[in-house]
Design a protein around this motif. Structure first.
Motif, PDB file in Angstrom:
ATOM      1  N   TYR A  33     -23.014  18.386  20.274  1.00  0.00           N
ATOM      2  CA  TYR A  33     -24.259  19.158  20.222  1.00  0.00           C
ATOM      3  C   TYR A  33     -24.729  19.403  21.653  1.00  0.00           C
ATOM      4  O   TYR A  33     -24.741  18.485  22.471  1.00  0.00           O
ATOM      5  CB  TYR A  33     -25.354  18.399  19.463  1.00  0.00           C
ATOM      6  N   SER A  34     -25.130  20.636  21.931  1.00  0.00           N
ATOM      7  CA  SER A  34     -25.648  20.942  23.258  1.00  0.00           C
ATOM      8  C   SER A  34     -26.983  21.658  23.138  1.00  0.00           C
ATOM      9  O   SER A  34     -27.269  22.322  22.140  1.00  0.00           O
ATOM     10  CB  SER A  34     -24.655  21.795  24.058  1.00  0.00           C
ATOM     11  N   GLU A  35     -27.802  21.521  24.179  1.00  0.00           N
ATOM     12  CA  GLU A  35     -29.115  22.151  24.249  1.00  0.00           C
ATOM     13  C   GLU A  35     -28.975  23.485  24.971  1.00  0.00           C
ATOM     14  O   GLU A  35     -28.557  23.538  26.134  1.00  0.00           O
ATOM     15  CB  GLU A  35     -30.087  21.235  24.996  1.00  0.00           C
ATOM     16  N   VAL A 151     -26.071  12.511  26.864  1.00  0.00           N
ATOM     17  CA  VAL A 151     -26.255  12.879  28.267  1.00  0.00           C
ATOM     18  C   VAL A 151     -27.666  13.422  28.446  1.00  0.00           C
ATOM     19  O   VAL A 151     -28.094  14.321  27.706  1.00  0.00           O
ATOM     20  CB  VAL A 151     -25.223  13.945  28.696  1.00  0.00           C
ATOM     21  N   VAL A 152     -28.407  12.882  29.417  1.00  0.00           N
ATOM     22  CA  VAL A 152     -29.770  13.346  29.719  1.00  0.00           C
ATOM     23  C   VAL A 152     -29.860  13.645  31.208  1.00  0.00           C
ATOM     24  O   VAL A 152     -29.098  13.109  32.021  1.00  0.00           O
ATOM     25  CB  VAL A 152     -30.838  12.298  29.330  1.00  0.00           C
ATOM     26  N   GLU A 153     -30.810  14.510  31.573  1.00  0.00           N
ATOM     27  CA  GLU A 153     -31.065  14.776  32.986  1.00  0.00           C
ATOM     28  C   GLU A 153     -31.687  13.536  33.618  1.00  0.00           C
ATOM     29  O   GLU A 153     -32.599  12.921  33.057  1.00  0.00           O
ATOM     30  CB  GLU A 153     -31.986  15.978  33.128  1.00  0.00           C
ATOM     31  N   ALA A 154     -31.193  13.179  34.777  1.00  0.00           N
ATOM     32  CA  ALA A 154     -31.569  11.898  35.379  1.00  0.00           C
ATOM     33  C   ALA A 154     -33.002  11.857  35.891  1.00  0.00           C
ATOM     34  O   ALA A 154     -33.715  10.866  35.691  1.00  0.00           O
ATOM     35  CB  ALA A 154     -30.598  11.553  36.500  1.00  0.00           C
ATOM     36  N   GLN A 155     -33.455  12.926  36.570  1.00  0.00           N
ATOM     37  CA  GLN A 155     -34.765  12.859  37.213  1.00  0.00           C
ATOM     38  C   GLN A 155     -35.909  12.655  36.218  1.00  0.00           C
ATOM     39  O   GLN A 155     -36.751  11.767  36.411  1.00  0.00           O
ATOM     40  CB  GLN A 155     -35.007  14.107  38.062  1.00  0.00           C
ATOM     41  N   PRO A 156     -35.999  13.427  35.123  1.00  0.00           N
ATOM     42  CA  PRO A 156     -37.062  13.169  34.147  1.00  0.00           C
ATOM     43  C   PRO A 156     -36.968  11.767  33.550  1.00  0.00           C
ATOM     44  O   PRO A 156     -37.988  11.127  33.280  1.00  0.00           O
ATOM     45  CB  PRO A 156     -36.837  14.246  33.079  1.00  0.00           C
ATOM     46  N   TYR A 157     -35.734  11.276  33.358  1.00  0.00           N
ATOM     47  CA  TYR A 157     -35.555   9.932  32.806  1.00  0.00           C
ATOM     48  C   TYR A 157     -36.051   8.883  33.786  1.00  0.00           C
ATOM     49  O   TYR A 157     -36.697   7.897  33.393  1.00  0.00           O
ATOM     50  CB  TYR A 157     -34.078   9.707  32.476  1.00  0.00           C
ATOM     51  N   ARG A 158     -35.779   9.073  35.073  1.00  0.00           N
ATOM     52  CA  ARG A 158     -36.261   8.123  36.082  1.00  0.00           C
ATOM     53  C   ARG A 158     -37.785   8.146  36.163  1.00  0.00           C
ATOM     54  O   ARG A 158     -38.431   7.116  36.372  1.00  0.00           O
ATOM     55  CB  ARG A 158     -35.665   8.460  37.456  1.00  0.00           C
ATOM     56  N   ASP A 159     -38.368   9.331  35.996  1.00  0.00           N
ATOM     57  CA  ASP A 159     -39.818   9.463  36.134  1.00  0.00           C
ATOM     58  C   ASP A 159     -40.586   8.897  34.942  1.00  0.00           C
ATOM     59  O   ASP A 159     -41.631   8.261  35.114  1.00  0.00           O
ATOM     60  CB  ASP A 159     -40.193  10.938  36.302  1.00  0.00           C
ATOM     61  N   THR A 160     -40.074   9.126  33.742  1.00  0.00           N
ATOM     62  CA  THR A 160     -40.837   8.776  32.526  1.00  0.00           C
ATOM     63  C   THR A 160     -40.132   7.793  31.611  1.00  0.00           C
ATOM     64  O   THR A 160     -40.738   7.277  30.665  1.00  0.00           O
ATOM     65  CB  THR A 160     -41.152  10.053  31.723  1.00  0.00           C
ATOM     66  N   ALA A 162     -37.840   8.703  29.599  1.00  0.00           N
ATOM     67  CA  ALA A 162     -37.406   9.488  28.445  1.00  0.00           C
ATOM     68  C   ALA A 162     -37.047  10.886  28.906  1.00  0.00           C
ATOM     69  O   ALA A 162     -37.609  11.403  29.872  1.00  0.00           O
ATOM     70  CB  ALA A 162     -38.500   9.549  27.384  1.00  0.00           C
ATOM     71  N   SER A 163     -36.090  11.489  28.226  1.00  0.00           N
ATOM     72  CA  SER A 163     -35.678  12.834  28.570  1.00  0.00           C
ATOM     73  C   SER A 163     -34.962  13.447  27.376  1.00  0.00           C
ATOM     74  O   SER A 163     -34.254  12.747  26.643  1.00  0.00           O
ATOM     75  CB  SER A 163     -34.737  12.822  29.782  1.00  0.00           C
ATOM     76  N   ARG A 164     -35.136  14.751  27.184  1.00  0.00           N
ATOM     77  CA  ARG A 164     -34.473  15.412  26.079  1.00  0.00           C
ATOM     78  C   ARG A 164     -32.980  15.512  26.373  1.00  0.00           C
ATOM     79  O   ARG A 164     -32.585  15.919  27.475  1.00  0.00           O
ATOM     80  CB  ARG A 164     -35.058  16.812  25.873  1.00  0.00           C
ATOM     81  N   PRO A 165     -32.119  15.148  25.414  1.00  0.00           N
ATOM     82  CA  PRO A 165     -30.674  15.211  25.655  1.00  0.00           C
ATOM     83  C   PRO A 165     -30.211  16.634  25.937  1.00  0.00           C
ATOM     84  O   PRO A 165     -30.725  17.597  25.366  1.00  0.00           O
ATOM     85  CB  PRO A 165     -30.080  14.703  24.347  1.00  0.00           C
ATOM     86  N   VAL A 166     -29.239  16.764  26.842  1.00  0.00           N
ATOM     87  CA  VAL A 166     -28.600  18.056  27.069  1.00  0.00           C
ATOM     88  C   VAL A 166     -27.262  18.133  26.329  1.00  0.00           C
ATOM     89  O   VAL A 166     -26.729  19.223  26.116  1.00  0.00           O
ATOM     90  CB  VAL A 166     -28.386  18.324  28.569  1.00  0.00           C
ATOM     91  N   TRP A 167     -26.720  16.962  25.963  1.00  0.00           N
ATOM     92  CA  TRP A 167     -25.499  16.936  25.145  1.00  0.00           C
ATOM     93  C   TRP A 167     -25.425  15.608  24.401  1.00  0.00           C
ATOM     94  O   TRP A 167     -25.747  14.551  24.951  1.00  0.00           O
ATOM     95  CB  TRP A 167     -24.240  17.107  25.993  1.00  0.00           C
ATOM     96  N   VAL A 168     -25.023  15.696  23.136  1.00  0.00           N
ATOM     97  CA  VAL A 168     -24.781  14.504  22.311  1.00  0.00           C
ATOM     98  C   VAL A 168     -23.417  14.656  21.669  1.00  0.00           C
ATOM     99  O   VAL A 168     -23.104  15.698  21.076  1.00  0.00           O
ATOM    100  CB  VAL A 168     -25.862  14.324  21.218  1.00  0.00           C
ATOM    101  N   GLY A 169     -22.605  13.635  21.803  1.00  0.00           N
ATOM    102  CA  GLY A 169     -21.292  13.631  21.168  1.00  0.00           C
ATOM    103  C   GLY A 169     -21.177  12.460  20.210  1.00  0.00           C
ATOM    104  O   GLY A 169     -21.541  11.327  20.543  1.00  0.00           O
ATOM    105  N   LYS A 197     -19.259  20.045  25.092  1.00  0.00           N
ATOM    106  CA  LYS A 197     -19.133  21.249  24.273  1.00  0.00           C
ATOM    107  C   LYS A 197     -19.980  21.149  23.005  1.00  0.00           C
ATOM    108  O   LYS A 197     -20.192  20.063  22.473  1.00  0.00           O
ATOM    109  CB  LYS A 197     -17.674  21.468  23.881  1.00  0.00           C
ATOM    110  N   ASN A 198     -20.418  22.295  22.531  1.00  0.00           N
ATOM    111  CA  ASN A 198     -21.059  22.388  21.223  1.00  0.00           C
ATOM    112  C   ASN A 198     -19.967  22.775  20.233  1.00  0.00           C
ATOM    113  O   ASN A 198     -19.487  23.916  20.237  1.00  0.00           O
ATOM    114  CB  ASN A 198     -22.172  23.433  21.242  1.00  0.00           C
ATOM    115  N   THR A 199     -19.551  21.851  19.409  1.00  0.00           N
ATOM    116  CA  THR A 199     -18.416  22.098  18.512  1.00  0.00           C
ATOM    117  C   THR A 199     -18.797  22.969  17.317  1.00  0.00           C
ATOM    118  O   THR A 199     -17.918  23.543  16.678  1.00  0.00           O
ATOM    119  CB  THR A 199     -17.841  20.769  17.997  1.00  0.00           C
ATOM    120  N   GLY A 200     -20.080  23.060  16.994  1.00  0.00           N
ATOM    121  CA  GLY A 200     -20.499  23.877  15.864  1.00  0.00           C
ATOM    122  C   GLY A 200     -20.314  23.223  14.519  1.00  0.00           C
ATOM    123  O   GLY A 200     -20.975  23.571  13.541  1.00  0.00           O
ATOM    124  N   LYS A 201     -19.412  22.257  14.434  1.00  0.00           N
ATOM    125  CA  LYS A 201     -19.160  21.509  13.202  1.00  0.00           C
ATOM    126  C   LYS A 201     -18.307  20.295  13.559  1.00  0.00           C
ATOM    127  O   LYS A 201     -17.848  20.161  14.707  1.00  0.00           O
ATOM    128  CB  LYS A 201     -18.430  22.371  12.172  1.00  0.00           C
TER     129      LYS A 201
END
Length: 221
Positions: A33-35, A151-160, A162-169, A197-201
């Motif tokens: 899954y990708s954002e 996978v999350v963006e590091a800077q928002p995670y370091r700051d708070t 928590a961060s919205r995922p950019v990819w989940v496998g 990758k976003n596999t779609g299924k």
């Protein structure tokens, strides 16, 4: 002479059966899954893999982290310090309680018979092949094994924190092995086939026991 030939053929059949059994294949379902608003990291990005400090088995947790580190490097990502990384990798894994399932299995085997033929008394040998021999039902425990990489963006995670995922496998497999430590190698290899990758299924992956990609992971402890 005929009996010797039959014994040789029987030996070849048994060796073939053992050879097939040795090359076990794990069948895995992989979902990626990708954002759309935040694309997954491209090769060359820097990562830091974060362990769960509350993991039930901290030694297994460190081992899995080391294997993810290795796979990231093999896929052309860079490992760096926590305060310098562009992305963080979080991971979870587990195994469900065994479920008893009845399985119909063909009866492999061979038989020995005594009798008299054209050449006099002798011994006969026979091999029972699947599809021609008897089938029997047996109960086997099956386990649901799973792995999730986030996978999350590091800077928002370091700051708070928590961060919205950019990819989940996600990688999932059901089978008779309860050795999560071994099965995780197969799940990791399958998940990284579609990393970012976003596999779609859910996509099927068949990882054989002699897959060369497993050899490097088995040496990581």
């Amino acid at each position: 002479m005929k009996n010797l030939l039959r014994l040789c053929l029987l030996g070849l059949c048994i060796a073939s059966i053992w050879g097939c059994a040795a090359a076990r294949t794990y069948h895995i379902q992989v979902n990626g899954y990708s954002e759309a608003a935040a694309p997954a990291p491209a090769p060359g990005a820097s990562f830091f893999v974060i362990e769960d400090q509350k993991a039930q088995n901290p030694l297994l947790e460190k081992e899995v982290k080391a294997k993810i580190d290795k796979l990231l490097e093999q896929h052309y990502y860079f490992l760096t310090a926590y305060d310098k990384a562009q992305y963080f990798m979080l991971f979870t894994y587990g195994m469900g309680a065994p479920q008893a399932v009845a399985v119909a299995s063909p009866g492999w085997g061979f038989g020995v018979g005594f009798g008299t033929g054209w050449c006099g008394p002798g011994v006969g040998y026979g091999v029972s092949w699947p599809g021609y021999g008897p089938y029997y039902a047996e109960t086997r425990p099956l386990y649901d094994r799973w792995l999730r990489l986030t996978v999350v963006e590091a800077q928002p995670y370091r700051d708070t924190g928590a961060s919205r995922p950019v990819w989940v496998g996600e990688a999932r497999s059901t089978g008779s092995s309860s050795d999560l430590r071994e099965v995780l190698n197969y799940l990791l290899v399958a998940a990284f086939e579609h990393f970012g990758k976003n596999t779609g299924k859910a996509l099927p992956a068949a990882i054989k026991q002699n897959d060369p990609r497993l050899l490097g992971l088995e040496k990581v402890h």
